[in-house]
Structures are given as structure tokens and as C-alpha cells.
Motif scaffolding. Structure first.
Motif, PDB file in Angstrom:
ATOM      1  N   LEU A  78      -3.163   1.683   6.884  1.00  0.00           N
ATOM      2  CA  LEU A  78      -4.177   2.720   7.078  1.00  0.00           C
ATOM      3  C   LEU A  78      -4.394   3.532   5.803  1.00  0.00           C
ATOM      4  N   ARG A  79      -3.329   3.799   5.087  1.00  0.00           N
ATOM      5  CA  ARG A  79      -3.466   4.533   3.830  1.00  0.00           C
ATOM      6  C   ARG A  79      -4.244   3.727   2.800  1.00  0.00           C
ATOM      7  N   HIS A  80      -3.973   2.447   2.724  1.00  0.00           N
ATOM      8  CA  HIS A  80      -4.736   1.593   1.812  1.00  0.00           C
ATOM      9  C   HIS A  80      -6.205   1.525   2.232  1.00  0.00           C
ATOM     10  N   TYR A  81      -6.440   1.502   3.517  1.00  0.00           N
ATOM     11  CA  TYR A  81      -7.822   1.454   4.020  1.00  0.00           C
ATOM     12  C   TYR A  81      -8.578   2.718   3.596  1.00  0.00           C
ATOM     13  N   VAL A  82      -7.921   3.886   3.757  1.00  0.00           N
ATOM     14  CA  VAL A  82      -8.558   5.140   3.342  1.00  0.00           C
ATOM     15  C   VAL A  82      -8.835   5.128   1.842  1.00  0.00           C
ATOM     16  N   ALA A  83      -7.855   4.681   1.067  1.00  0.00           N
ATOM     17  CA  ALA A  83      -8.010   4.677  -0.395  1.00  0.00           C
ATOM     18  C   ALA A  83      -9.176   3.804  -0.842  1.00  0.00           C
ATOM     19  N   HIS A  84      -9.375   2.672  -0.180  1.00  0.00           N
ATOM     20  CA  HIS A  84     -10.422   1.733  -0.585  1.00  0.00           C
ATOM     21  C   HIS A  84     -11.794   2.080  -0.009  1.00  0.00           C
TER      22      HIS A  84
ATOM     23  N   ALA B 157      -6.881  15.433   8.464  1.00  0.00           N
ATOM     24  CA  ALA B 157      -6.271  16.153   7.344  1.00  0.00           C
ATOM     25  C   ALA B 157      -5.872  15.186   6.243  1.00  0.00           C
ATOM     26  N   TYR B 158      -5.374  14.013   6.614  1.00  0.00           N
ATOM     27  CA  TYR B 158      -4.991  13.034   5.603  1.00  0.00           C
ATOM     28  C   TYR B 158      -6.202  12.556   4.810  1.00  0.00           C
ATOM     29  N   ILE B 159      -7.287  12.286   5.505  1.00  0.00           N
ATOM     30  CA  ILE B 159      -8.501  11.829   4.821  1.00  0.00           C
ATOM     31  C   ILE B 159      -8.971  12.881   3.822  1.00  0.00           C
ATOM     32  N   GLU B 160      -8.993  14.143   4.247  1.00  0.00           N
ATOM     33  CA  GLU B 160      -9.417  15.203   3.330  1.00  0.00           C
ATOM     34  C   GLU B 160      -8.467  15.315   2.146  1.00  0.00           C
TER      35      GLU B 160
ATOM     36  N   VAL C 187      -9.409  14.974  -1.781  1.00  0.00           N
ATOM     37  CA  VAL C 187      -9.095  16.013  -2.766  1.00  0.00           C
ATOM     38  C   VAL C 187      -8.276  15.428  -3.914  1.00  0.00           C
ATOM     39  N   GLU C 188      -7.326  14.567  -3.574  1.00  0.00           N
ATOM     40  CA  GLU C 188      -6.502  13.954  -4.614  1.00  0.00           C
ATOM     41  C   GLU C 188      -7.346  13.107  -5.561  1.00  0.00           C
ATOM     42  N   ARG C 189      -8.265  12.329  -4.993  1.00  0.00           N
ATOM     43  CA  ARG C 189      -9.139  11.511  -5.843  1.00  0.00           C
ATOM     44  C   ARG C 189     -10.026  12.402  -6.712  1.00  0.00           C
ATOM     45  N   ALA C 190     -10.534  13.485  -6.125  1.00  0.00           N
ATOM     46  CA  ALA C 190     -11.390  14.402  -6.889  1.00  0.00           C
ATOM     47  C   ALA C 190     -10.599  15.077  -8.006  1.00  0.00           C
ATOM     48  N   ARG C 191      -9.334  15.420  -7.739  1.00  0.00           N
ATOM     49  CA  ARG C 191      -8.493  16.020  -8.777  1.00  0.00           C
ATOM     50  C   ARG C 191      -8.415  15.134 -10.002  1.00  0.00           C
TER      51      ARG C 191
ATOM     52  N   GLY D  22     -16.461  11.009  -1.291  1.00  0.00           N
ATOM     53  CA  GLY D  22     -16.749  11.059   0.135  1.00  0.00           C
ATOM     54  C   GLY D  22     -17.021  12.426   0.707  1.00  0.00           C
ATOM     55  N   PHE D  23     -17.177  13.435  -0.145  1.00  0.00           N
ATOM     56  CA  PHE D  23     -17.459  14.771   0.371  1.00  0.00           C
ATOM     57  C   PHE D  23     -18.931  14.959   0.729  1.00  0.00           C
TER      58      PHE D  23
END
Length: 330
Positions: free
Chosen positions: A228-234, A270-273, A277-281, A299-300
Motif C-alpha cells: 500500500l505504501r508503494h502504491y501511494v508513492a507511485h 493522514a498517511y496519504i497527506e 507533504v514529504e514529496r513536496a518537501r 497531488g494537492f
């Protein structure tokens, strides 16, 4: 003490983290120089005896006085550093020796203000000094603090938190921010600014600002969560939400929420947000992209959504974050 002087008692014990002990005094020591001796702190290192104390790094520190003598002389600010152990699986655990806890409980009753540095919050919690209060600690031991002390409202995100006369600080470098905040409260923002300039620090990172060095992804133990984490990242730039995750994982929304809370300590939303945020950082640190482009790529959707997420997660704005953390191209 002089009229403009305050006594800070720092608790020493075997295995204490050295930087927790030495960091705040570096801030306090500059105050006297910046005010021509009119204001300052008397920093006292106290231990059970005056024999040398061996810190976690192996460096030995000589106490100025004993706990008993420190209490008898009076304490303005009691500062409690921390100590950790690392097991064979490289897991970090905060320590709270019962004898030290008892001493801190007694000393706190004689202090105007009590503070902890990093995992020193675990000692305050064990002493009952954080019951019913919101507190922070180093991100790596926040779950331990919450599990062992349910009466404490643990918030792992801010760099420091003040609750009345009790202050708790986060990671080791945050002890400098906490010390500056104490200077500002005691002697004013102007004096604290002069001290911060000598330390080449920002005055002063607000206590609500996030621990920027916190890894986004806690360690998970199941392949399903890793997937699921990889899915969100991609799919971070897409309109991904809880519905997409439930479909991908072939589970219901309630089960998905239970999985995320159990493995990652947060809801799927919360994880998706947090991931966005981490990617935007990273884009703010490494590119000259506009906020509009970053908001879209992460994705914002809109810059307003990006700004709100940064304020909520990091206690700052994207523009201010870039100004502080974008490497100088020169």
C-alpha cells in the motif's frame, strides 16, 4: 545569585546522553556575554554524588553538586536529559531508572519550571509530571511513551511543547530551540534574538514546528502495508484517496483503517497527506518549481491545499520551508 540570574539544575546519571547535557548550557552561556553580565544563568550539574558520571558516549562528567544540595539551594529551572538503549534489532528504547525518577520527582517539587530534553520526557512521565498534559519526545520513542503512559497526550510532531510550567523537547538539536524559548520567556525576545545570532540559529523555531528530520515511513511488518505504501508513492500525483486504497488492497474501509493504525499509527487519509507533504518537501529543497507546479505534482491540486497541509503537518508554510532548507546554490 545576581538579581538578573536564574539557576538551572541539570540532572546527571550514568548513561545520560552527553549532548542533552551540554546543548542547553551552550545557549545559556551566551546570555551573559550578550547582556554585558547583567543577565545570565547559573548552570549546575547535579547527581547522586559528586563522583564522575559516565555518559552514553563514554565521556565522564564531573557533577557540581549532589541532588540533595541542589534542592536545598533552590531551583529555578530543572532540566532533565534522557538516555536510551538499542537492542539487537536496532530498536531504540528510552530508559527511566526508578532511582532517577524518584530524584526528579523530588527536585521538580522545588523548581519553578521543569523541562526535559529529547527522551528525558520518559523520566518526567514516569515521575507523574506529565499526567494530563500534552508532551513531546524524540520521534523514535514516541510510541513507547504513549504506550507506557496513557495519561500523557503524546504528540511526536512538534520540536517542543509548553504546558504551564512543564516543557518537553523533541530531538537532540531541538534542545537548542527549547533553550532559546526559555531565554525568550525569562529575558525577552530581543535578548534571545542576539543569542540566536551568535549561534547562527533561527529565532526561534516555533514549538509547534515539526521535527523536520522525522522519517515519513515508520517500520511496517506486513507485505500488505508495504504494498500500500508503494502504491501511494507511485500514484502520489493522482486523485488517490481511501476508496482507491481499499480497492487496491481488497479490504473494506474499516479494515483498512485498522491496518494503517496498527502498522503506521495513523489513518489512511493522514498517511496519504503525509506522503504528499514529504514529496513536496523534497521538491522544495531540490528544485525551483513554483508552488503551483509542486502542488499539482504532489497531488494537492491547489496551492491553498498545499499550504494548509504544510501548516498542519510542519507548522510552517512551503515558502518559509524553502527559504530555510533550500541549499544555497552558491
Amino acid at each position: 545569585m545576581n538579581p538578573g540570574e536564574r539557576r538551572v539544575v541539570i540532572v546527571l546519571f550514568d548513561g545520560v546522553d552527553l549532548l542533552d547535557v551540554t546543548g542547553p548550557p551552550e545557549v545559556f552561556s551566551l546570555l551573559r556575554r550578550e547582556t554585558d553580565g547583567e543577565m545570565g544563568y547559573e548552570v549546575v550539574l547535579a547527581a547522586e554524588t559528586t563522583d564522575p558520571v559516565t555518559t552514553a558516549s563514554g565521556v565522564r562528567v564531573l557533577p557540581d553538586t549532589t541532588f540533595h544540595e541542589a534542592a536545598a539551594r533552590g531551583i529555578d529551572t530543572l532540566l532533565v536529559p534522557g538516555s536510551v538503549e538499542v537492542d539487537a534489532r536496532r530498536r531504540v528504547r528510552a530508559l527511566a531508572d526508578p532511582a532517577v525518577v524518584d530524584r526528579v520527582r523530588t527536585l521538580a517539587g522545588r523548581a519553578r519550571r521543569v523541562t526535559s530534553v529529547c527522551v528525558g520526557a520518559h523520566i518526567l512521565a514516569a515521575a507523574g509530571l506529565l499526567d494530563g498534559k500534552r508532551a513531546t519526545t524524540h520521534w523514535s520513542t514516541a510510541r513507547q511513551l504513549a504506550a507506557e503512559h496513557p495519561a500523557v497526550e503524546v504528540d511526536a510532531d512538534p520540536i517542543f511543547i509548553r504546558q504551564g510550567d512543564v516543557w518537553t523537547g523533541a530531538g537532540i538539536s531541538a534542545c537548542l530551540d527549547l533553550a532559546l524559548a526559555l531565554v525568550a520567556e525569562d529575558f525577552g525576545e530581543g535578548v534571545a534574538l542576539r543569542v540566536a545570532r551568535q549561534l547562527v540559529m533561527y529565532l526561534k523555531r516555533p514549538g509547534g514546528q515539526s521535527q523536520f528530520s522525522v522519517p515519513l515511513d515508520p517500520v511496517s511488518t506486513t507485505r500488505r502495508v508495504e504494498d500500500l505504501r508503494h502504491y501511494v508513492a507511485h500514484h502520489i500525483g493522482e486523485r488517490i484517496g481511501v476508496a482507491e486504497l481499499t480497492e487496491h488492497a481488497h479490504v473494506g474501509e474499516r479494515q483498512l483503517t485498522r491496518i494503517f493504525k496498527a502498522e503506521l499509527g495513523m489513518t489512511p487519509s493522514a498517511y496519504i497527506e503525509s506522503a504528499r507533504v514529504e514529496r513536496a518537501r523534497h521538491r522544495l529543497e531540490s528544485t525551483d518549481d513554483t508552488l503551483e507546479r509542486i502542488a499539482s505534482a504532489c497531488g494537492f491540486g491547489t496551492t491553498d491545499t498545499l499550504v494548509r497541509a504544510f501548516r498542519r503537518r510542519l507548522g510552517t508554510t512551503p515558502t518559509d520551508y524553502r527559504r530555510r532548507f533550500r541549499p544555497d546554490p552558491g
